[in-house]
Scaffold this motif. Structure first.
Motif, short mmCIF file in Angstrom:
data_model
loop_
_atom_site.label_atom_id
_atom_site.label_comp_id
_atom_site.label_asym_id
_atom_site.label_seq_id
_atom_site.Cartn_x
_atom_site.Cartn_y
_atom_site.Cartn_z
N GLY A 59 0.80 -1.21 0.00
CA GLY A 59 0.00 0.00 0.00
C GLY A 59 0.84 1.27 0.00
N LEU A 60 1.94 1.26 0.76
CA LEU A 60 2.83 2.42 0.79
C LEU A 60 3.50 2.63 -0.56
CD1 LEU A 60 4.51 1.98 4.30
CD2 LEU A 60 2.84 3.72 3.63
N LEU A 61 3.93 1.55 -1.20
CA LEU A 61 4.58 1.67 -2.51
C LEU A 61 3.61 2.17 -3.58
CD1 LEU A 61 6.76 -1.59 -2.56
CD2 LEU A 61 7.53 0.77 -2.20
N ARG A 64 -0.88 4.77 -1.19
CA ARG A 64 -2.15 4.85 -0.47
C ARG A 64 -1.95 5.54 0.88
NH1 ARG A 64 -6.28 1.76 -2.54
NH2 ARG A 64 -5.71 0.43 -4.29
N PRO A 65 -2.94 6.31 1.33
CA PRO A 65 -2.78 7.09 2.57
C PRO A 65 -2.94 6.23 3.82
CG PRO A 65 -4.95 7.47 1.66
CD PRO A 65 -4.23 6.61 0.67
N GLN A 66 -2.23 6.61 4.87
CA GLN A 66 -2.36 5.94 6.16
C GLN A 66 -3.66 6.37 6.84
OE1 GLN A 66 -0.68 3.66 7.64
NE2 GLN A 66 1.35 3.57 6.72
N TRP A 73 -9.03 4.50 13.42
CA TRP A 73 -8.36 3.47 14.19
C TRP A 73 -9.34 2.65 15.04
CZ3 TRP A 73 -3.85 1.94 12.75
CH2 TRP A 73 -2.96 2.84 12.15
N LEU A 74 -10.43 3.28 15.47
CA LEU A 74 -11.43 2.54 16.23
C LEU A 74 -12.07 1.46 15.38
CD1 LEU A 74 -13.24 2.09 18.72
CD2 LEU A 74 -14.76 3.88 17.80
N TRP A 75 -12.51 1.82 14.17
CA TRP A 75 -13.16 0.84 13.31
C TRP A 75 -12.18 -0.21 12.81
CZ3 TRP A 75 -18.00 -0.09 13.47
CH2 TRP A 75 -18.92 0.93 13.77
N ILE A 76 -10.94 0.18 12.57
CA ILE A 76 -9.93 -0.81 12.16
C ILE A 76 -9.68 -1.80 13.29
CG2 ILE A 76 -7.49 -1.11 11.59
CD1 ILE A 76 -7.65 1.47 9.98
N SER A 77 -9.65 -1.30 14.54
CA SER A 77 -9.43 -2.19 15.68
C SER A 77 -10.59 -3.16 15.86
CB SER A 77 -9.24 -1.36 16.96
OG SER A 77 -8.11 -0.51 16.85
N ILE A 78 -11.84 -2.65 15.74
CA ILE A 78 -12.99 -3.54 15.84
C ILE A 78 -12.97 -4.56 14.70
CG2 ILE A 78 -15.52 -3.65 15.76
CD1 ILE A 78 -15.57 -0.86 17.01
N PHE A 79 -12.66 -4.08 13.51
CA PHE A 79 -12.55 -4.96 12.34
C PHE A 79 -11.47 -6.02 12.56
CE2 PHE A 79 -10.99 -5.21 7.72
CZ PHE A 79 -11.86 -6.23 7.41
N CYS A 195 -14.22 1.64 5.56
CA CYS A 195 -13.94 2.38 4.32
C CYS A 195 -14.42 3.83 4.39
CB CYS A 195 -14.58 1.68 3.13
SG CYS A 195 -13.82 0.08 2.74
N ARG A 196 -15.26 4.18 5.36
CA ARG A 196 -15.68 5.56 5.51
C ARG A 196 -14.56 6.44 6.05
NH1 ARG A 196 -21.66 4.89 8.40
NH2 ARG A 196 -22.68 3.74 6.70
N TYR A 197 -13.64 5.83 6.79
CA TYR A 197 -12.61 6.63 7.47
C TYR A 197 -11.19 6.24 7.08
CZ TYR A 197 -16.68 7.39 10.49
OH TYR A 197 -17.93 7.70 10.97
N ALA A 198 -11.00 5.16 6.32
CA ALA A 198 -9.64 4.73 5.98
C ALA A 198 -9.63 4.08 4.61
CB ALA A 198 -9.12 3.74 7.04
N ASP A 199 -8.45 4.09 4.00
CA ASP A 199 -8.26 3.40 2.73
C ASP A 199 -8.47 1.89 2.97
OD1 ASP A 199 -6.99 3.36 -0.15
OD2 ASP A 199 -5.95 1.81 1.01
#
Length: 354
Positions: A59-61, A64-66, A73-79, A195-199
């Motif tokens: 993704g970095l190469l 894509r944005p962090q 980070w909350l939704w990524i953690s729950i996910f 996907c609402r808050y992160a790539d």
């Protein structure tokens, strides 16, 4: 805002389109082969964390944005907890008690749970074909997960209801695989909020790392001899599950999903257990009972019906429209085989009367 990607024609694109499902199915066989020499939580962590690092590097190469902000980070953690910790944890524990092919069928029944959750949360209708697929899937999963004696007892009016029978049922690998499928289904629904808050690609990489670390913690607390008995072939199998079964599969999946091939991917979901069943029989000599084989067939049919419900409904609608269309009125114009009208010259004479 990131520019939308254009779909580029890749060499061997049909093979690459099938590749994620081939890798996911064969990774089940590889994990089943190495599980006697390692421990479930350790193997699940190894499959997640290094693969997450590879996905983040890709993704970095690609620029894509962090993720940014506490909501991301909350939704990524729950996910990560649901789709990584619970899913891979139940999957690894279930593999100890069931076969790779059978486990893959149970895992890939998750589109059935996704359809029910989408109907409940997002009011997404599934139509006649969807409900038919759900009903067939329920029968198929029952044939796979319930003991054969229970099913045969229904026809002989002999139900086994002792406490030992229920203990055997809920400790079986098939039910752990169903819990894994349910976790994956909930994770699929959670992707909408991620996907609402992160790539989506970066969110996937981070959720694999965040969800994999608790599995290493559980392994350190509850397991011993995690890697001491793994030979070279075992490390190769774990590496295959990590690189191909996780990192590359997710990478290909998101590439085709972002380039407009999501419908094709959904219709190919049922290929995963087919690959797992084939290679499980080829390399591990796994054999299913007659009832379980019937259940596998019904489950594959149900998954296909649920995934292709819109296409089937549209074809049925078109067929009905053609059947109900009014017939053309008859004409006196002759139609030759070529389909061109023919004019017949007719001479009309006036008859004189005296």
């Amino acid at each position: 805002m990131q520019k939308p990607q254009t779909q580029a024609k890749l060499p061997f694109q049909p093979l690459l389109l099938i590749a994620p499902f081939f890798f996911w199915g064969t990774a089940m066989v590889a994990m089943k082969g190495v599980i006697p020499h390692t421990t479930p939580f350790f193997m699940a962590g190894v499959r997640l964390v290094p693969a997450g690092v590879l996905v983040l590097l890709a993704g970095l190469l690609s620029g894509r944005p962090q993720p940014k902000g506490w909501q991301a980070w909350l939704w990524i953690s729950i996910f990560g907890f649901v789709d990584a910790t619970l899913f891979q944890g139940f999957l690894a524990q279930g593999l100890v008690r069931t076969s790779a092919g059978l486990g893959s069928v149970m895992i890939d029944s998750q589109p059935l749970a996704v359809a029910i959750l989408s109907l409940w949360l997002f009011q997404e209708t599934i139509g006649f074909w969807g409900w038919l697929g759900l009903a067939i899937g329920l029968i198929g999963i029952s044939l796979i997960g319930l003991p054969d004696d229970w099913i045969l007892g229904l026809f002989n009016s002999e139900l086994l209801t002792t406490s030992a029978d229920f203990t055997q049922l809920f400790n079986s690998g098939e039910w752990l695989m169903l819990l894994a499928a349910l976790s994956m289904a909930v994770g699929t629904v959670l992707v909408r909020w991620v996907c609402r808050y992160a790539d989506p690609v970066m969110g996937t990489g981070w959720h694999m790392i965040i969800g994999g670390l608790p599995l290493f913690g559980l392994s350190a607390l509850l397991e011993t001899q995690q890697w001491q008995n793994i030979d070279l072939s075992g490390w190769v199998a774990m590496g295959y599950s990590t690189i191909f079964g996780s990192a590359i599969s997710y990478g290909l999946f998101f590439y085709f999903a972002s380039s407009g091939s999501l419908t094709s991917l959904s219709s190919l979901t049922f290929l995963t257990p087919v690959f797992a069943l084939f290679f499980g029989n080829l390399f591990l000599q796994e054999v299913l009972s007659s009832l379980q084989s019937m259940g596998v067939g019904l489950t594959l049919v149900s998954i296909y019906l649920v995934n292709q419900r819109d296409t089937l409904a549209e074809k049925l609608k078109i067929k009905r429209s053609k059947d109900l269309a009014p017939s053309q009125p008859e004409t006196n114009v002759l139609q030759p085989a070529e389909g061109n009208s023919v004019e017949l010259p007719i001479e009309i004479k006036e008859i004189e009367t005296s």
